[in-house]
Design a protein around this motif. Structure first.
Motif, PDB file in Angstrom:
ATOM      1  N   PRO A   3       0.815  -1.225   0.000  1.00 47.24           N
ATOM      2  CA  PRO A   3       0.000   0.000   0.000  1.00 47.24           C
ATOM      3  C   PRO A   3       0.850   1.279   0.000  1.00 47.24           C
ATOM      4  N   ALA A   4       1.968   1.255   0.741  1.00 48.21           N
ATOM      5  CA  ALA A   4       2.832   2.443   0.803  1.00 48.21           C
ATOM      6  C   ALA A   4       3.390   2.785  -0.576  1.00 48.21           C
ATOM      7  N   ILE A   6       7.561   8.222   1.751  1.00 48.49           N
ATOM      8  CA  ILE A   6       7.141   7.443   2.918  1.00 48.49           C
ATOM      9  C   ILE A   6       8.375   6.929   3.644  1.00 48.49           C
ATOM     10  N   VAL A   7       8.380   7.081   4.955  1.00 47.78           N
ATOM     11  CA  VAL A   7       9.485   6.616   5.799  1.00 47.78           C
ATOM     12  C   VAL A   7       9.030   5.389   6.584  1.00 47.78           C
ATOM     13  N   VAL A   8       9.865   4.351   6.570  1.00 48.74           N
ATOM     14  CA  VAL A   8       9.624   3.153   7.373  1.00 48.74           C
ATOM     15  C   VAL A   8      10.741   3.056   8.396  1.00 48.74           C
ATOM     16  N   SER A   9      10.368   2.999   9.666  1.00 49.98           N
ATOM     17  CA  SER A   9      11.363   2.945  10.741  1.00 49.98           C
ATOM     18  C   SER A   9      11.267   1.609  11.469  1.00 49.98           C
ATOM     19  N   ILE A  49       5.696   4.872   8.788  1.00 56.07           N
ATOM     20  CA  ILE A  49       5.339   3.536   9.281  1.00 56.07           C
ATOM     21  C   ILE A  49       6.398   3.134  10.298  1.00 56.07           C
ATOM     22  N   ILE A  50       5.965   2.843  11.512  1.00 56.52           N
ATOM     23  CA  ILE A  50       6.900   2.432  12.571  1.00 56.52           C
ATOM     24  C   ILE A  50       6.675   0.955  12.863  1.00 56.52           C
ATOM     25  N   ILE A  94       1.532   4.927  10.996  1.00 54.66           N
ATOM     26  CA  ILE A  94       1.091   3.559  11.243  1.00 54.66           C
ATOM     27  C   ILE A  94       2.094   2.906  12.185  1.00 54.66           C
ATOM     28  N   PHE A  95       1.640   2.545  13.369  1.00 53.18           N
ATOM     29  CA  PHE A  95       2.475   1.847  14.349  1.00 53.18           C
ATOM     30  C   PHE A  95       2.118   0.366  14.279  1.00 53.18           C
TER      31      PHE A  95
END
Length: 816
Positions: free
Chosen positions: A182-183, A194-197, A354-355, A569-570
């Motif tokens: 989806p991202a 978009i950042v994903v951590s 997104i975490i 989004i966690f």
């Protein structure tokens, strides 16, 4: 727009009624503008008191405007208003102030251009996760999972509605694909970075080297994904030139073999990343050649066009999706928040985050918001300033020689009669400062002691306090004199490429930081923080650290990070405790979020059993450790490998290791103990060598992935309750009590349940895994709170209350 009441024509009466309903107190309003910049729709987001209201700004969009009233009628923006307006401006959201009659308005920040975001096609995206979908064609052993479909659908809604979401997805759900697809679609539709951590390197590498590589083949459009690393991970070519010069001049103590290996790597590396180095290199050597933000010449550097970090930074700004870790995410947020500048951080602007592994975010935020002070930090600053012929003061002396005669004498006097004596005094005071802290803590049996009124009344504290004040005063004097040198010798000159200028600015900034840390920890009066002294060992010698941390990191996170984002989004396999997200709300400081819980798709009824020996002593019993050693010896002797034992303290681990090592080694079984070996080494050895057992503590309770026969027996010695006497925990207890909350049920128990769930999740990592979890803590049965632990594991996992001796029979029946 201007300070005009025309904007309010259509909604003035409605706003006035809302203010009256709030008893004339402040309210916080979200407003929509028409094409003539007239407010046509409002939504009250929050209500406060006569001077403030909560800034609830999570899901605001570009082109909207936020409004709040000043009951006093004075529409002049406060400092807090200005700070919030600046954050809104970065998101192209307007900010305005009105009076209680809603007939006057002052627009602090104009609203940006309203941007209509394209929404994701739910049916199209969910088709990828179906058994006939494109993922199934690329992934070996793929199976359609309803849990993954539910998770992906929730994430699609999150992007479309610009929500904050808490998503707990059990192990094996496939949540990385559930959020990545989806991202990537959303980015492709809206060009929204978009950042994903993540918390662990393992997950970062899985995302960048495996999952995203797969999606490159699966998706019908291209995308650019980048793994973001901090500046210190990159080689600085300018610093390496000086490093090589010092080696050639025999001014650097370094083995020739190491230098030539390093030089050869430098010539051949494409990325300049430290992680590429495949030979042993000490950190103190790497630090001499690593890139640093305050020692960077940027475009003026002669190596700028080949700079490894700048090349990486350009890739970051062109990326569609950025993979980072929690530490970098929070460091970036804090730098931007402290400086008020989005240009000072590593990450470019982004609105979607997104975490993953989100259960760690509160703990890591607590670390990043503290102000620790330790001797190596001060020594490193001092070493750069003064100490050898390559130091800053030596370079300043050389630069003074090139000034006009009338300035030389005055500047030399400042250097020789002010700066050098002051620097020497600082050099003398630093060890005195930390020795007095050491003497202070030696009166206590604990290695961590809170700085409170009792400690401040100690005569030794008063002695230390005077030394600390003297040290801070000399640092301030040093700063002032260096500032004079800077202004007279460098400022205003076209000397951007002058390394001395850059170094003096760096030294001034670091000096300011040291002063702040000393004074902040010395006063120890900020009610939002807890302050303590901690004794630890660093490279074989005792080190005393002054520490400070926010008691409630969730109080700071909304303003520092969440308020700047429209969509977060966690997700994690373990966010809830006792089925509730309440603890996570407090950890993050978020007031409202969408929630989703999905169970693991694994069949625990067939894959695992939880064994609880009820005839075992209670952990508080003096015979507990003795019985534990005896039971572990029998279990390990029978399993001969594929076993990991999780402890809750190094003391307990060391006791068991010391009492089992010799006897097990005689049987050819090796214990890989975290008390003796590094985590990375243990993981490598365990996966490559038979008949090895892991003894691990805190870091092994999560982030360990050992599928198949690698791990069949997981032993949890005790329930992982936090240490109650530690300063931070005690301060949090007191805070909860002040709010009328029970600390055990609102702090200790949720933390322990989440950690327990993480530990439990180490065993079953795929649909083919099988094994036993053995818990030697019978409190899960004998205490009323124990039900919360048992209810937290997969509902279909069998729980067997047995005798300790029967565990061996279970292992034998398992085919060992």
């Amino acid at each position: 727009m201007s300070a005009s009441a025309e904007m309010l024509l259509e909604v003035s009466q409605e706003i006035k009624q809302e203010i009256e309903a709030a008893s004339g107190n402040e309210i916080f309003i979200r407003a929509q503008l028409n094409n003539k910049d007239i407010i046509e729709e409002i939504e009250v987001l929050a209500r406060g008191n006569s001077y403030s209201a909560p800034a609830v700004i999570n899901n605001l969009m570009p082109g909207e405007i936020v409004i709040h009233n000043h009951p006093s009628g004075d529409l002049t923006p406060s400092a807090a208003d200005i700070r919030l307006a600046a954050k809104m401006a970065a998101r192209e959201i307007g900010f305005a102030i009105i009076n209680n009659q809603a007939d006057q308005i002052y627009v602090v920040v104009e609203a940006g251009t309203k941007k209509e975001k394209q929404k994701l096609n739910k049916k199209e995206i969910l088709s990828y996760f179906k058994k006939e979908g494109k993922l199934s064609q690329e992934l070996k052993g793929f199976s359609e999972r309803k849990e993954q479909l539910i998770t992906a659908e929730k994430i699609i809604d999150s992007f479309n509605q610009h929500q904050f979401d808490f998503i707990e997805a059990g192990t094996g759900t496939g949540k990385s694909f559930a959020y990545l697809i989806p991202a990537l679609f959303y980015n492709n539709l809206n060009q929204a970075r978009i950042v994903v951590s993540t918390n662990t390197i393992n997950l970062q590498e899985q995302l960048i080297n495996k999952d995203l590589v797969t999606l490159k083949r699966v998706l019908d459009f291209d995308f650019n994904a980048v793994l973001v690393k901090g500046r210190s991970n990159y080689l600085c070519l300018r610093k390496f030139k000086n490093f090589k010069k010092n080696f050639d001049n025999q001014e650097l103590e370094l083995e020739e073999k190491i230098f030539y290996e390093l030089d050869d790597w430098k010539k051949n590396t494409e990325s300049g990343e430290k992680s590429e180095i495949n030979f042993q290199l000490q950190n103190k050597i790497w630090n001499q050649i690593a890139a640093e933000s305050d020692l960077c010449l940027k475009t003026s550097c002669p190596f700028y066009s080949n700079c490894f970090f700048m090349k990486a930074r350009k890739k970051i700004y062109k990326a569609d999706i950025l993979i980072v870790n929690h530490h970098l995410l929070l460091s970036d947020a804090r730098v931007k928040d402290d400086t008020g500048s989005v240009d000072r951080g590593i990450l470019p602007n982004f609105n979607h985050l997104i975490i993953d592994e989100a259960h760690n975010i509160g703990e890591i935020a607590t670390d990043h918001l503290g102000y620790p002070l330790y001797q190596p930090l001060m020594d490193n600053w001092l070493k750069r300033l003064s100490g050898d012929k390559k130091s800053l003061l030596a370079e300043i002396r050389e630069d003074i020689a090139f000034t006009v005669d009338s300035d030389q004498k005055r500047l030399r006097e400042i250097l020789d009669k002010k700066i050098i004596p002051t620097t020497q005094k600082i050099r003398d005071l630093i060890p005195q400062y930390f020795n007095e802290l050491k003497n202070l803590i030696s009166n206590y049996k604990d290695k961590k002691i809170t700085i409170d009124d009792n400690l401040k009344n100690n005569p030794k504290w008063n002695e230390f306090y005077q030394t600390a004040e003297d040290l801070a005063a000399y640092l301030k004097n040093n700063f002032s004199f260096l500032q004079i040198i800077y202004e007279n010798l460098y400022l205003g000159l076209e000397a951007e490429t002058d390394e001395s200028e850059m170094k003096i600015k760096s030294s001034l900034n670091r000096c300011q930081d040291l002063i702040k840390r000393i004074e902040f920890n010395l006063q120890a009066e900020d009610d939002d923080y807890v302050f303590w002294l901690e004794s630890s060992y660093y490279r074989g010698s005792e080190q005393i650290v002054q520490k400070s941390a926010p008691i409630d990191a969730g109080k700071f996170l909304p303003d520092m990070l969440w308020s700047k984002l429209t969509n977060v989004i966690f997700t994690s396999a373990t966010i809830t405790a006792a089925g509730s997200f309440d603890y996570f709300y407090r950890e993050t400081g978020i007031k409202k979020a969408e929630e989703l819980k999905v169970e693991s798709p694994f069949d625990y009824s067939k894959q695992a059993e939880l064994l609880i020996p009820l005839d075992f002593p209670d952990p508080g019993n003096k015979n507990f450790l003795k019985e534990l050693v005896s039971s572990l010896k029998k279990i390990i002797s029978k399993s001969r490998g594929s076993t990991m034992v999780l402890f809750t303290s190094y003391r307990m681990l060391s006791y068991c290791y010391n009492n089992l090592k010799s006897e097990l080694e005689e049987k050819g079984i090796r214990i890989l103990s975290q008390s003796k070996l590094s985590r990375n080494y243990i993981m490598q050895e365990f996966q490559s060598e038979y008949q090895t057992i892991i003894f691990g503590t805190s870091s092994f309770w999560e982030g360990v992935d050992l599928p198949g026969d690698l791990l069949k027996y997981l032993v949890m010695v005790k329930l992982p309750f936090p240490v109650p006497g530690e300063p931070l925990y005690k301060a949090r207890e007191d805070l909860l009590k002040s709010k009328g909350l029970n600390p055990f049920y609102n702090l200790a128990l949720p933390q322990a349940v989440i950690k327990f769930r993480q530990g439990f999740g180490r065993l079953i990592r795929s649909k083919k895994d099988t094994g036993f979890i053995i818990l030697f803590d019978r409190r899960v049965i004998s205490r009323s709170y124990g039900r919360q632990f048992l209810d937290s594991i997969p509902s279909d996992c069998p729980i067997l209350e047995i005798k300790a001796k029967d565990i061996i029979k279970k292992i034998e029946d398992n085919g060992v």
